[in-house]
Design a protein around this motif. Structure first.
Motif, PDB file in Angstrom:
ATOM      1  N   MET A  11       6.609 -65.373  73.322  1.00 34.41           N
ATOM      2  CA  MET A  11       6.241 -64.633  72.152  1.00 34.41           C
ATOM      3  C   MET A  11       6.687 -65.409  70.921  1.00 34.41           C
ATOM      4  SD  MET A  11       6.917 -60.627  71.883  1.00 34.41           S
ATOM      5  CE  MET A  11       5.604 -59.781  72.649  1.00 34.41           C
ATOM      6  N   THR A  12       5.820 -65.430  69.928  1.00 32.01           N
ATOM      7  CA  THR A  12       6.150 -66.171  68.717  1.00 32.01           C
ATOM      8  C   THR A  12       6.919 -65.275  67.755  1.00 32.01           C
ATOM      9  OG1 THR A  12       4.160 -65.557  67.557  1.00 32.01           O
ATOM     10  CG2 THR A  12       4.044 -67.534  68.938  1.00 32.01           C
ATOM     11  N   THR A  13       7.518 -65.940  66.769  1.00 31.86           N
ATOM     12  CA  THR A  13       8.307 -65.200  65.778  1.00 31.86           C
ATOM     13  C   THR A  13       7.419 -64.278  64.961  1.00 31.86           C
ATOM     14  OG1 THR A  13       9.760 -67.113  65.630  1.00 31.86           O
ATOM     15  CG2 THR A  13       9.954 -65.496  63.906  1.00 31.86           C
ATOM     16  N   GLU A  14       6.221 -64.755  64.626  1.00 34.71           N
ATOM     17  CA  GLU A  14       5.307 -63.931  63.832  1.00 34.71           C
ATOM     18  C   GLU A  14       4.865 -62.694  64.603  1.00 34.71           C
ATOM     19  OE1 GLU A  14       2.027 -66.024  62.172  1.00 34.71           O
ATOM     20  OE2 GLU A  14       3.300 -67.578  61.341  1.00 34.71           O
ATOM     21  N   SER A  15       4.529 -62.837  65.868  1.00 33.07           N
ATOM     22  CA  SER A  15       4.086 -61.678  66.645  1.00 33.07           C
ATOM     23  C   SER A  15       5.235 -60.704  66.876  1.00 33.07           C
ATOM     24  CB  SER A  15       3.463 -62.121  67.963  1.00 33.07           C
ATOM     25  OG  SER A  15       4.426 -62.750  68.774  1.00 33.07           O
ATOM     26  N   THR A  16       6.450 -61.234  67.041  1.00 36.73           N
ATOM     27  CA  THR A  16       7.615 -60.365  67.192  1.00 36.73           C
ATOM     28  C   THR A  16       7.860 -59.587  65.897  1.00 36.73           C
ATOM     29  OG1 THR A  16       8.606 -61.949  68.709  1.00 36.73           O
ATOM     30  CG2 THR A  16      10.064 -60.291  67.767  1.00 36.73           C
ATOM     31  N   GLN A  17       7.767 -60.286  64.775  1.00 33.12           N
ATOM     32  CA  GLN A  17       7.963 -59.621  63.481  1.00 33.12           C
ATOM     33  C   GLN A  17       6.886 -58.566  63.252  1.00 33.12           C
ATOM     34  OE1 GLN A  17      10.621 -60.089  61.391  1.00 33.12           O
ATOM     35  NE2 GLN A  17       9.783 -58.300  60.344  1.00 33.12           N
ATOM     36  N   ALA A  18       5.638 -58.885  63.607  1.00 31.82           N
ATOM     37  CA  ALA A  18       4.545 -57.933  63.440  1.00 31.82           C
ATOM     38  C   ALA A  18       4.756 -56.720  64.329  1.00 31.82           C
ATOM     39  CB  ALA A  18       3.211 -58.601  63.755  1.00 31.82           C
ATOM     40  N   MET A  19       5.232 -56.940  65.540  1.00 29.22           N
ATOM     41  CA  MET A  19       5.486 -55.850  66.471  1.00 29.22           C
ATOM     42  C   MET A  19       6.619 -54.951  65.946  1.00 29.22           C
ATOM     43  SD  MET A  19       5.946 -56.145  70.576  1.00 29.22           S
ATOM     44  CE  MET A  19       7.626 -56.723  70.539  1.00 29.22           C
TER      45      MET A  19
ATOM     46  N   ASP B  97       7.573 -54.670  62.737  1.00 30.45           N
ATOM     47  CA  ASP B  97       7.080 -53.998  61.532  1.00 30.45           C
ATOM     48  C   ASP B  97       6.206 -52.802  61.895  1.00 30.45           C
ATOM     49  OD1 ASP B  97       8.402 -55.754  59.916  1.00 30.45           O
ATOM     50  OD2 ASP B  97       6.629 -56.986  59.453  1.00 30.45           O
ATOM     51  N   ASP B  98       5.375 -52.993  62.896  1.00 32.01           N
ATOM     52  CA  ASP B  98       4.495 -51.920  63.330  1.00 32.01           C
ATOM     53  C   ASP B  98       5.302 -50.776  63.938  1.00 32.01           C
ATOM     54  OD1 ASP B  98       1.908 -50.917  63.574  1.00 32.01           O
ATOM     55  OD2 ASP B  98       1.845 -51.473  65.702  1.00 32.01           O
ATOM     56  N   ARG B  99       6.312 -51.119  64.723  1.00 35.22           N
ATOM     57  CA  ARG B  99       7.139 -50.108  65.394  1.00 35.22           C
ATOM     58  C   ARG B  99       7.923 -49.265  64.390  1.00 35.22           C
ATOM     59  NH1 ARG B  99      11.360 -51.253  70.272  1.00 35.22           N
ATOM     60  NH2 ARG B  99      11.921 -49.087  70.601  1.00 35.22           N
ATOM     61  N   TYR B 100       8.467 -49.867  63.334  1.00 32.47           N
ATOM     62  CA  TYR B 100       9.324 -49.158  62.379  1.00 32.47           C
ATOM     63  C   TYR B 100       8.604 -48.767  61.086  1.00 32.47           C
ATOM     64  CZ  TYR B 100      12.994 -50.377  65.570  1.00 32.47           C
ATOM     65  OH  TYR B 100      13.756 -50.486  66.687  1.00 32.47           O
ATOM     66  N   GLY B 101       7.277 -48.913  61.048  1.00 29.35           N
ATOM     67  CA  GLY B 101       6.496 -48.447  59.922  1.00 29.35           C
ATOM     68  C   GLY B 101       6.614 -49.287  58.669  1.00 29.35           C
ATOM     69  N   ARG B 102       7.034 -50.511  58.802  1.00 34.32           N
ATOM     70  CA  ARG B 102       7.111 -51.384  57.631  1.00 34.32           C
ATOM     71  C   ARG B 102       5.750 -52.023  57.408  1.00 34.32           C
ATOM     72  NH1 ARG B 102      12.605 -54.350  59.426  1.00 34.32           N
ATOM     73  NH2 ARG B 102      11.298 -54.634  61.235  1.00 34.32           N
ATOM     74  N   SER B 103       5.463 -52.305  56.149  1.00 34.70           N
ATOM     75  CA  SER B 103       4.210 -52.979  55.842  1.00 34.70           C
ATOM     76  C   SER B 103       4.522 -54.274  55.116  1.00 34.70           C
ATOM     77  CB  SER B 103       3.305 -52.084  54.998  1.00 34.70           C
ATOM     78  OG  SER B 103       3.954 -51.751  53.802  1.00 34.70           O
ATOM     79  N   SER B 104       3.571 -55.132  55.092  1.00 32.62           N
ATOM     80  CA  SER B 104       3.774 -56.415  54.444  1.00 32.62           C
ATOM     81  C   SER B 104       3.715 -56.249  52.932  1.00 32.62           C
ATOM     82  CB  SER B 104       2.701 -57.409  54.903  1.00 32.62           C
ATOM     83  OG  SER B 104       1.446 -57.005  54.402  1.00 32.62           O
ATOM     84  N   ALA B 105       4.210 -57.224  52.218  1.00 34.85           N
ATOM     85  CA  ALA B 105       4.198 -57.189  50.752  1.00 34.85           C
ATOM     86  C   ALA B 105       2.766 -57.156  50.236  1.00 34.85           C
ATOM     87  CB  ALA B 105       4.942 -58.403  50.198  1.00 34.85           C
ATOM     88  N   ARG B 106       1.866 -57.810  50.946  1.00 37.71           N
ATOM     89  CA  ARG B 106       0.469 -57.839  50.536  1.00 37.71           C
ATOM     90  C   ARG B 106      -0.148 -56.442  50.570  1.00 37.71           C
ATOM     91  NH1 ARG B 106      -3.611 -62.220  52.665  1.00 37.71           N
ATOM     92  NH2 ARG B 106      -2.371 -63.352  51.169  1.00 37.71           N
ATOM     93  N   SER B 107       0.108 -55.663  51.616  1.00 37.14           N
ATOM     94  CA  SER B 107      -0.482 -54.325  51.696  1.00 37.14           C
ATOM     95  C   SER B 107       0.139 -53.383  50.666  1.00 37.14           C
ATOM     96  CB  SER B 107      -0.355 -53.745  53.104  1.00 37.14           C
ATOM     97  OG  SER B 107       0.995 -53.505  53.416  1.00 37.14           O
ATOM     98  N   ARG B 108       1.429 -53.561  50.351  1.00 35.80           N
ATOM     99  CA  ARG B 108       2.061 -52.744  49.307  1.00 35.80           C
ATOM    100  C   ARG B 108       1.459 -53.067  47.950  1.00 35.80           C
ATOM    101  NH1 ARG B 108       7.834 -53.474  51.689  1.00 35.80           N
ATOM    102  NH2 ARG B 108       7.307 -55.563  51.079  1.00 35.80           N
ATOM    103  N   ARG B 109       1.259 -54.335  47.671  1.00 32.74           N
ATOM    104  CA  ARG B 109       0.671 -54.748  46.409  1.00 32.74           C
ATOM    105  C   ARG B 109      -0.755 -54.210  46.284  1.00 32.74           C
ATOM    106  NH1 ARG B 109       1.184 -60.861  45.710  1.00 32.74           N
ATOM    107  NH2 ARG B 109       1.077 -60.365  47.860  1.00 32.74           N
ATOM    108  N   THR B 110      -1.529 -54.277  47.347  1.00 30.45           N
ATOM    109  CA  THR B 110      -2.894 -53.747  47.340  1.00 30.45           C
ATOM    110  C   THR B 110      -2.877 -52.245  47.079  1.00 30.45           C
ATOM    111  OG1 THR B 110      -3.562 -55.442  48.924  1.00 30.45           O
ATOM    112  CG2 THR B 110      -5.021 -53.542  48.671  1.00 30.45           C
TER     113      THR B 110
END
Length: 133
Positions: A1-9, A11-24
């Motif tokens: 598993m890559t670091t990005e996929s782990t981070q995405a997993m 973020d998805d599990r704990y309801g965090r969103s990326s800075a891009r989606s918050r800005r949008t």
């Protein structure tokens, strides 16, 4: 598993969103708020453009069966106006009334004087409303 996929997993599990989606999300909310303020401003301006303001400036008893009412009307230039004028007795009962229509005029504020016939002695006279016919 890559670091990005782990981070995405995570973020998805704990309801965090990326800075891009918050800005949008903030941009969309800002656009909606600006549109709402613009709509409210326009409806306020549009409503007051067709408003007629009137003030009774005085009255005088002509005799026991007539009273003269002096008043001014403020409306958009080149607009016809109609006004309802009342004569009242000491108990504020209506003893006479009259509806008068005035043609369009280029003046913003106009002064008028109207004599109202009464059925009894009037102690006051006033304009009760004005409108655009």
């Amino acid at each position: 598993m890559t670091t990005e996929s782990t981070q995405a997993m995570l973020d998805d599990r704990y309801g965090r969103s990326s800075a891009r989606s918050r800005r949008t999300r903030w941009i969309v909310l800002g656009v909606i708020a600006a549109a709402l303020v613009g709509y409210l401003g326009w409806t306020t301006i549009a409503r007051t453009m067709n408003q007629v303001d009137y003030d009774t400036t005085g009255f005088r008893k002509v005799d026991d069966h007539q009273i003269t009412v002096d008043f001014q009307v403020t409306a958009q230039p080149d607009t016809a106006v109609a006004c309802a004028i009342e004569a009242q007795d000491t108990e504020h009962g209506i003893v006479g009334w009259k509806v008068v229509e005035y043609p369009a005029d280029p003046a913003h504020t106009r002064r008028f004087s109207e004599t109202v016939p009464t059925t009894a002695l009037a102690t006051t006279g006033l304009v009760t409303s004005c409108w655009i016919p």
